[in-house]
Design a protein around this motif. Structure first.
Motif, short mmCIF file in Angstrom:
data_model
loop_
_atom_site.label_atom_id
_atom_site.label_comp_id
_atom_site.label_asym_id
_atom_site.label_seq_id
_atom_site.Cartn_x
_atom_site.Cartn_y
_atom_site.Cartn_z
N LEU A 8 0.80 -1.28 0.07
CA LEU A 8 -0.08 -0.14 0.08
C LEU A 8 0.84 1.29 0.00
CD1 LEU A 8 -2.53 1.22 0.10
CD2 LEU A 8 -2.63 1.12 2.72
N ARG A 9 2.17 1.06 0.75
CA ARG A 9 2.85 2.50 0.74
C ARG A 9 3.40 2.62 -0.87
NH1 ARG A 9 8.50 2.82 4.37
NH2 ARG A 9 9.47 4.74 3.05
N TYR A 10 3.84 1.59 -1.47
CA TYR A 10 4.52 1.86 -2.74
C TYR A 10 3.33 2.40 -3.67
CZ TYR A 10 6.62 0.27 -7.19
OH TYR A 10 6.92 0.19 -8.61
N VAL A 11 2.22 1.79 -3.78
CA VAL A 11 1.05 2.48 -4.44
C VAL A 11 0.85 4.12 -4.10
CG1 VAL A 11 -1.28 2.56 -5.14
CG2 VAL A 11 0.05 0.42 -4.84
N PHE A 12 0.74 4.14 -2.52
CA PHE A 12 0.32 5.64 -2.18
C PHE A 12 1.49 6.61 -2.70
CE2 PHE A 12 1.43 8.77 1.18
CZ PHE A 12 0.15 9.50 1.25
N GLU A 13 2.92 6.34 -2.39
CA GLU A 13 3.87 7.04 -2.85
C GLU A 13 4.05 7.62 -4.21
OE1 GLU A 13 7.48 5.41 -1.40
OE2 GLU A 13 7.34 5.78 0.50
N ARG A 14 3.48 6.74 -5.21
CA ARG A 14 3.44 6.93 -6.53
C ARG A 14 2.48 7.40 -6.98
NH1 ARG A 14 7.11 3.89 -4.90
NH2 ARG A 14 9.05 3.19 -5.98
N LEU A 15 1.28 7.27 -6.58
CA LEU A 15 -0.19 7.87 -7.10
C LEU A 15 -0.38 9.12 -6.33
CD1 LEU A 15 -2.23 4.58 -7.72
CD2 LEU A 15 -0.76 6.06 -9.24
N ILE A 16 -0.05 9.07 -5.10
CA ILE A 16 -0.57 10.39 -4.15
C ILE A 16 0.64 11.18 -3.69
CG2 ILE A 16 -1.69 11.09 -2.22
CD1 ILE A 16 -3.53 8.39 -2.41
N ALA A 17 1.69 10.64 -3.32
CA ALA A 17 2.70 11.46 -2.55
C ALA A 17 3.66 12.12 -3.70
CB ALA A 17 3.80 10.46 -2.05
N VAL A 18 4.00 11.43 -4.68
CA VAL A 18 4.57 12.38 -5.91
C VAL A 18 3.99 13.37 -6.59
CG1 VAL A 18 5.93 11.91 -8.20
CG2 VAL A 18 6.05 10.28 -6.14
N PRO A 19 2.95 13.25 -6.90
CA PRO A 19 1.89 14.42 -7.36
C PRO A 19 1.88 15.51 -6.17
CG PRO A 19 1.02 12.46 -8.06
CD PRO A 19 1.92 12.08 -7.21
N LEU A 20 1.82 15.04 -5.08
CA LEU A 20 1.35 16.09 -4.06
C LEU A 20 2.72 16.65 -3.62
CD1 LEU A 20 -0.26 17.23 -1.83
CD2 LEU A 20 0.42 15.37 -0.15
N SER A 21 3.88 16.20 -3.97
CA SER A 21 5.18 16.81 -3.66
C SER A 21 5.59 18.05 -4.88
CB SER A 21 6.26 15.81 -3.73
OG SER A 21 6.52 15.16 -5.14
N LYS A 22 5.01 17.61 -6.09
CA LYS A 22 5.12 18.55 -7.06
C LYS A 22 4.27 19.50 -6.86
CE LYS A 22 6.63 15.07 -10.71
NZ LYS A 22 6.25 14.40 -11.70
N TYR A 23 3.17 19.35 -6.62
CA TYR A 23 2.02 20.79 -6.15
C TYR A 23 2.67 21.36 -5.10
CZ TYR A 23 -2.24 22.82 -4.84
OH TYR A 23 -3.25 23.81 -4.44
N LEU A 24 3.29 20.82 -4.19
CA LEU A 24 3.74 21.79 -3.12
C LEU A 24 4.97 22.64 -3.39
CD1 LEU A 24 2.95 19.61 0.15
CD2 LEU A 24 1.66 21.65 -0.75
N GLY A 25 5.58 22.08 -4.52
CA GLY A 25 6.96 22.66 -5.08
C GLY A 25 8.32 21.94 -4.38
N VAL A 26 8.06 20.97 -4.01
CA VAL A 26 9.37 20.01 -3.64
C VAL A 26 10.36 19.94 -4.84
CG1 VAL A 26 10.22 17.96 -2.68
CG2 VAL A 26 8.06 18.91 -2.06
N LYS A 27 11.78 20.68 -4.49
CA LYS A 27 12.45 20.60 -5.78
C LYS A 27 13.70 19.59 -5.36
CE LYS A 27 11.37 25.08 -7.29
NZ LYS A 27 11.94 26.45 -7.51
#
Length: 404
Positions: free
Chosen positions: A53-72
């Motif tokens: 579940l963590r693998y799916v969460f990080e790729r489908l939710i966490a990565v897009p969220l990081s881009k939205y918040l401006g993580v560089k």
């Protein structure tokens, strides 16, 4: 196998107070559910389910969220492919000594400075990106927030949430509600998943303390379930979850460089952590298990082992509180939180970022080729400058008679 376990592991004097027997705590289905050691078997497959579940969460939710918040992510210079250095890096050491550097330099035909630069770039190449650290923090934040909310909702109406003597009244024959059963199983499964992923997660400078914390927590949850210390155990998990989700949220905004939000969340986290771990935990939990419990039963192996695990956690709380107070000092007197003293820095020995050193990017041939290219460009630039000056001078001379 069952007879062997009953003879060696599930002996009554280990898990029950003196005078109590397994048959004494048996309950009918209508009376409720009594904790049984075999219930913990389900935690291992659930731990692997958490990893998936963590693998799916990080790729489908966490990565897009990081881009939205401006993580560089910092662009890192990749070390050139040198097989001998790569083999030494993986098999021997990530930071060679001076004598080892001299030996490697002779083998590869490189200077000491180039050897040092190669290893620095190679270490920086393996350092985790901000996106990876953000994904890890966001996964923990989601679980801790859900666990704290669900745990608080299931415990706030229980009598032992307000009166710690209720944790021991009627012990060991105490039934466990379904909500508390799943609270236990899911928390234990989650910490098992963290322990299984410790080799691939970001290694921080309190890495050893984190491993000890995970192991102590797993033993604490599992042992307290087998000895039916469920009432006090649920309170221990709630105390820990109350500050953990605040820390993970502060990390998320730190990686996104939302400085004010990160600093505000850190201050709230520091207050909650210091109150729950240095006041509530020792005064409410440890005092209850160490002193109040003796009013209801005589000491036995489970009593000593459970309290020993609580003291291990308390020692870790003091260690982390020291790091947090250092950060509070920096925040108050320096005006900002520069680093996460608790666990946000990687355990890498080389904290310096990559430096622009063009002469150390590759071997001698590549550098000679680049140097020739640079020299030719400089010569062309100088010629253009000379031609432009001559042209400008000619134009000025042609305009002077008209000016006169």
């Amino acid at each position: 196998m069952e007879a062997l376990l009953n003879e060696w592991l599930w002996q009554e004097e280990y898990w029950l107070p003196p005078g109590a027997r397994w048959k004494d705590i048996e309950m009918k289905q209508s009376e409720g559910h009594i904790p049984l050691p075999r219930d913990l078997i389900y935690t291992l497959p659930l731990a692997f389910a958490f990893i998936a579940l963590r693998y799916v969460f990080e790729r489908l939710i966490a990565v897009p969220l990081s881009k939205y918040l401006g993580v560089k992510d910092r662009i890192r210079i990749r070390a050139p492919s040198i097989p001998k250095l790569e083999a030494f890096y993986k098999q021997n050491s990530r930071q060679p000594s001076q004598s080892e550097g001299v030996s490697l330099g002779k083998q590869c035909g490189l200077s000491q400075r180039k050897i040092q630069t190669w290893f620095r770039h190679r270490r920086n190449q393996d350092r985790p990106s901000n996106t990876k650290k953000f994904c890890e923090a966001s996964w923990r934040f989601v679980f801790y927030l859900i666990a704290f909310t669900a745990g608080l909702g299931s415990l706030i109406n229980t009598p032992w949430f307000w009166d710690h003597r209720e944790c021991w009244r009627g012990y060991p024959k105490q039934s466990v509600a379904d909500a508390h059963y799943w609270y236990y199983i899911l928390e234990l499964s989650f910490y098992l998943s963290l322990l299984l992923c410790v080799s691939v997660d970001v290694k921080r400078k309190d890495f050893k303390e984190q491993v000890v914390h995970h192991i102590a927590t797993i033993f604490l949850i599992g042992f307290s379930y087998c000895t039916n210390f469920v009432r006090v155990g649920t309170f221990v998990m709630l105390v820990h979850d109350s500050s953990d989700f605040l820390l993970e949220s502060a990390k998320m905004f730190h990686y996104a460089e939302w400085t004010r939000t990160c600093d505000s969340l850190f201050v709230v986290f520091a207050l909650v952590f210091l109150v729950t771990r240095l006041v509530v935990f020792p005064c409410r939990v440890v005092h209850s298990t160490l002193v109040v419990s003796l009013e209801y039963f005589q000491p036995f192996f489970g009593y000593f082992f459970f309290n020993a695990l609580l003291f291990v956690l308390q020692a870790l709380h003091i260690f982390w509180a020291y790091l947090i107070l250092r950060m509070v000092y920096k925040f108050v007197f320096l005006g900002k939180v520069e680093r996460d003293e608790r666990s946000d820095e990687e355990s890498e020995v080389d904290y310096n970022e990559e430096e622009d050193e063009p002469e150390e990017e590759g071997d001698e041939c590549n550098w000679e080729h680049r140097k020739g290219t640079i020299n030719s460009k400089l010569a062309s630039l100088a010629n253009n400058c000379v031609l432009n000056n001559l042209t400008n001078q000619r134009n000025i001379n042609s305009r002077m008679p008209k000016a006169r």
